[in-house]
Design a protein around this motif. Structure first.
Motif, PDB file in Angstrom:
ATOM      1  N   ALA A  51       0.833  -1.200   0.000  1.00 49.47           N
ATOM      2  CA  ALA A  51       0.000   0.000   0.000  1.00 49.47           C
ATOM      3  C   ALA A  51       0.867   1.249   0.000  1.00 49.47           C
ATOM      4  O   ALA A  51       2.094   1.190   0.065  1.00 49.47           O
ATOM      5  N   GLN A  52       0.191   2.413  -0.078  1.00 51.84           N
ATOM      6  CA  GLN A  52       0.888   3.689  -0.097  1.00 51.84           C
ATOM      7  C   GLN A  52       0.325   4.602   0.970  1.00 51.84           C
ATOM      8  O   GLN A  52      -0.814   4.436   1.402  1.00 51.84           O
ATOM      9  N   ALA A  53       1.118   5.585   1.378  1.00 50.31           N
ATOM     10  CA  ALA A  53       0.673   6.575   2.354  1.00 50.31           C
ATOM     11  C   ALA A  53       1.426   7.871   2.087  1.00 50.31           C
ATOM     12  O   ALA A  53       2.392   7.908   1.321  1.00 50.31           O
ATOM     13  N   THR A  54       0.973   8.949   2.691  1.00 45.66           N
ATOM     14  CA  THR A  54       1.558  10.262   2.439  1.00 45.66           C
ATOM     15  C   THR A  54       1.793  10.997   3.749  1.00 45.66           C
ATOM     16  O   THR A  54       0.961  10.942   4.663  1.00 45.66           O
ATOM     17  N   VAL A  55       2.950  11.656   3.844  1.00 48.44           N
ATOM     18  CA  VAL A  55       3.225  12.571   4.944  1.00 48.44           C
ATOM     19  C   VAL A  55       3.588  13.918   4.347  1.00 48.44           C
ATOM     20  O   VAL A  55       4.061  14.006   3.210  1.00 48.44           O
ATOM     21  N   THR A  56       3.332  14.964   5.099  1.00 49.31           N
ATOM     22  CA  THR A  56       3.691  16.314   4.661  1.00 49.31           C
ATOM     23  C   THR A  56       4.725  16.885   5.607  1.00 49.31           C
ATOM     24  O   THR A  56       4.817  16.498   6.766  1.00 49.31           O
ATOM     25  N   VAL A  57       5.513  17.845   5.075  1.00 51.34           N
ATOM     26  CA  VAL A  57       6.569  18.488   5.846  1.00 51.34           C
ATOM     27  C   VAL A  57       6.329  19.990   5.805  1.00 51.34           C
ATOM     28  O   VAL A  57       6.089  20.560   4.733  1.00 51.34           O
TER      29      VAL A  57
END
Length: 808
Positions: A51-57
């Protein structure tokens, strides 16, 4: 003039110095904006494998401003075989844990990435919870993975939430009830979600101890409130929920209520409401400002016989006033009788006049009260139902009467009116019966308007019956029936066995035989009626030979797989276990070989002695016949609801850093919800073998491009996209060169893939020169062959880049 000039110069100098000083102070107060820290949307994240996931900075500056720098952030990854991250996008590759470092400016921040198994489904321990306020309940959660490994308890790992925390909250599966109502608890783990409904203080009904209440002024009376829950049972002990309810009144000036205690304050009517859980109930309260009437006895029994009973009784009547003062109003009230022929009344004294029942009414002011009066009337008479006697014998019968206000019973045999239906057989006087000759008669007793009867048998059986009404026997087995006569229900020693005196017969000798001693023998399967003839009366019993009343199978549905092995959850075979019961409800013992088995579709599923074997996809019905009963079991072979793959897409590389191969597992879910691994038995194909090949789920990269891998099992098909060498861009360490004739130089071609990984593809790439007279190239080594210009073109993975070469 000179002096003035000097003075002016000095003043100007002082002004310049002052301004310079002021400028210095202003400059000192102005600070430079600098980067304080990096803020990640998550510092720890769990991602399912594949699967995939996203984080922001975000960059937080010293002036408190925030800026999204996700795409500008560089990531340091210790192991990109577990997961990759690019522009904040995480792609999970295999199970494991890594800590990547985000770098922007001069600041860094750590992100922990946990790659977990792919969750297929979640199993909850309960479907709903019924809780009382302040109580707790537990929900256990297990994760079922696509690799069919042992389900894992993920209660603590899951994300829990409540859609209404005022009703119920949840922490790690522990639910706490706060107020009445319904809330939905949601648990999420991986991509799967389950819900559990929580009912707090949900009751189906409320009951009050009284339906209506009349009070005097300032009088207080308690009422009891009971709650009943949806399961139909009263609340746990104690059942009283009076103190837990919310009580209100429609008119506090008339009556108010505190925890079920109702107090009258003024004349009129008020509605008291009790609320508990989600239900409420009302009670009408009438407050009387004047008085209420109370009699000393509301049920009176009188007798016309002075020797044995009362001929009269005086009733005291009291009026109760608002101040609780009691006043005897017996002599001033108005008294009436509904039937003076039974009893009449004078100033509270009731006189017996005749046998029967009547109602005495006392009225004072606007209030009335009633008294029920019975004169020589019993509420109930009790007499033995059957009596057995011999000629010349006498017996005393007890006739027991129950009265309205008398404790216990009284034998009134000598007061009743007795009669015999045939005095030549039985004579009766004051309850004493005498038998004169053989026969039967009915004795009747009447007292106080109530009549009861008893049957008397003189040298005649009270009853004749067979030892059973229905008998179950096996073929070639026997049962000894008896015909018994009961002469005295109080003395079993007087009963007589009439078996040998009866004439026995059967309705079907092919099913059951019977001899002169009542012994029944089973001949063949079926039903027959056995008859015993005695004194011109027939007595019958039903005999079942080799039959059962109930035939049950241990299952109603069998799920099979035609390709299963011995270790598979879904087998190729399954044995049906039958249970049979006789008409008496007893368990029958028999063998599977005694049963007739048949399949409605032998090509799909066959059966032998209860063992069912699946052959090909389809449905069939297995029928078992035994003891005159049938039972059917449905069979489904290879009936798949769905198939699921561990990967929804595959990215491969032919370069040195790979991965060049990916193993895909496929799980088939049957109609009963059971899932098994069918990777090896499924049919695998690729749409373009020049790009990627597949063998039992193992996909191997061949060359750049896109293709699809198709898996088929039991009529279900999945398509999985496969991409090989998908590049983001291709670049070289040099973009232009100046060489001299015969000079050589090695340049490097680097492929950057869509997942952010890089690979040296100098040997794998295709190198061409636009002018070989000026420069030639092989595997990145450029050689100047003559003066001029040439363009070196590098091709790999669908991308191209160029290097300009000038040979001097």
């Amino acid at each position: 003039m000179v002096i003035r000039f000097k003075q002016s110069f000095i003043m100007t100098l002082i002004l310049i110095v002052s301004l310079a000083s002021a400028g210095t102070s202003w400059a000192a107060d102005t600070s430079t904006v600098v980067l304080e820290k990096l803020i990640l949307s998550k510092n720890e994240i769990s991602v399912e494998n594949g699967a995939q996931a996203t984080v922001t900075v975000a960059a937080l500056s010293s002036d408190a401003t925030k800026k999204d720098v996700t795409e500008l952030t560089k990531w340091t990854n210790p192991d990109d075989t577990i997961a990759t991250i690019y522009n904040g996008k995480i792609v999970a590759k295999k199970e494991g844990t890594i800590t990547v470092i985000a770098n922007y400016g001069n600041k860094t921040e750590e992100l922990k990435i946990i790659v977990t198994k792919q969750v297929k489904s979640l199993t909850k321990s309960v479907n709903s919870l019924e809780l009382r306020k302040g109580k707790t309940g537990s929900i256990k959660l297990k994760a079922n993975y696509t690799d069919n490994s042992t389900p894992e308890d993920v209660t603590v790992k899951a994300d829990w939430s409540s859609n209404n925390e005022t009703i119920a909250t949840v922490v790690n599966g522990e639910v706490t009830a706060h107020s009445a109502g319904t809330a939905t608890i949601t648990a999420t783990y991986g991509k799967q979600t389950v819900t559990v409904e929580v009912n707090v203080e949900i009751v189906s009904r409320l009951d009050l101890s009284v339906d209506q209440l009349s009070l005097l002024l300032k009088e207080s009376l308690p009422v009891t409130l009971t709650a009943t829950y949806p399961n139909g049972e009263a609340t746990d002990v104690p059942t009283d929920v009076t103190k837990d309810a919310v009580w209100t009144t429609s008119n506090k000036k008339v009556a108010d209520v505190v925890k079920g205690v109702i107090t009258a304050y003024g004349a009129g009517t008020a509605t008291i409401t009790a609320s508990y859980g989600t239900e409420e109930i009302t009670l009408e309260v009438d407050v009387d400002t004047t008085r209420k009437l109370v009699v000393s006895n509301q049920n009176v029994y009188l007798s016309l016989d002075k020797a044995t009973g009362k001929l009269q009784e005086t009733i005291k009547l009291e009026a109760i006033y608002p101040d609780d003062k009691k006043v005897d109003v017996t002599n001033v009230a108005i008294w009436t009788s509904s039937n003076a022929a039974v009893a009449y009344v004078n100033k509270g004294t009731i006189f017996a006049e005749g046998s029967g029942s009547t109602t005495i009414t006392a009225k004072y002011g606007d209030k009335t009260v009633t008294v029920k009066v019975d004169v020589d009337i019993a509420r109930h008479l009790d007499l033995i139902e059957k009596v057995g006697m011999s000629v010349g014998q006498s017996k005393d019968l007890d006739l027991n009467a129950s009265y309205a206000d008398v404790t216990g019973t009284t034998n009134v045999a000598d007061k009743a009116v007795w009669s015999s239906s045939d005095e030549s057989i039985v004579y009766v006087s004051k309850g004493k019966i005498s038998a004169y000759k053989m026969g039967e008669a009915t004795i009747t007793a009447t007292y106080g308007g109530i009549t009861v009867k008893t049957k008397v048998s003189v040298d005649v059986p009270i009853s004749i019956s067979l030892s059973a009404k229905t008998v179950d026997i096996k073929e070639e087995k026997s049962y000894a029936a008896t015909l018994d006569a009961v002469y005295d229900i109080t003395d079993s020693t007087k009963n007589v066995n009439l078996t040998s005196k009866a004439e026995w017969s059967t309705s079907d000798e092919k099913v059951a035989e019977v001899n002169s001693d009542g012994v029944i023998t089973g001949v063949a399967k079926g039903t027959a009626t056995i008859t015993a003839l005695y004194n011109k009366t027939k007595y019958t019993l039903k005999v079942n030979v080799g039959l059962v009343s109930v035939l049950e199978a241990d299952t109603q549905l069998i799920i099979l797989s035609s390709v299963a092995d011995e270790d598979s959850k879904i087998g190729k075979t399954k044995t049906i276990v039958l249970k049979a019961k006789s008409s008496a409800g007893l368990n029958e013992e028999f063998l599977a070989t005694d049963v007739t088995w048949k399949s409605s579709n032998p090509s799909v599923a066959g059966v032998s002695d209860g063992k069912v074997t699946g052959y090909t996809k389809g449905k069939a019905t297995i029928t078992a016949e035994y003891g005159g009963q049938k039972v059917t079991v449905s069979v489904e072979v290879d009936m798949i609801q769905s198939i699921e793959a561990t990967h929804q897409s595959v990215d491969l590389k032919t370069g040195a850093k790979g991965p060049k191969e990916q193993q895909i597992k496929v799980t088939a879910t049957f109609s009963d919800g059971t899932a098994i691994d069918v990777t090896d038995s499924a049919e695998w194909k690729t749409s373009n073998y020049k790009i990627a090949t597949t063998n039992k789920g193992k996909v191997t990269a061949v060359a750049y491009g896109k293709t699809k891998v198709t898996v088929k099992y039991a009529g279900k098909t999945l398509s999985i996209p496969v991409e090989v060498d998908m590049l983001k861009y291709l670049q070289t360490d040099e973009v232009s060169l100046k060489l001299k004739v015969k000079e050589e130089i090695q340049i490097t071609a680097t492929a950057t893939y869509v997942d952010g990984s890089e690979d040296n593809v100098s040997k794998a790439a295709l190198w061409t020169s636009s002018k070989i007279l000026a420069a030639t190239v092989k595997d990145g080594k450029i050689k100047a062959t003559g003066k001029g210009k040439a363009t070196i073109t590098i091709s790999y993975g669908g991308k191209k880049t160029k290097v300009m070469v000038v040979v001097e």
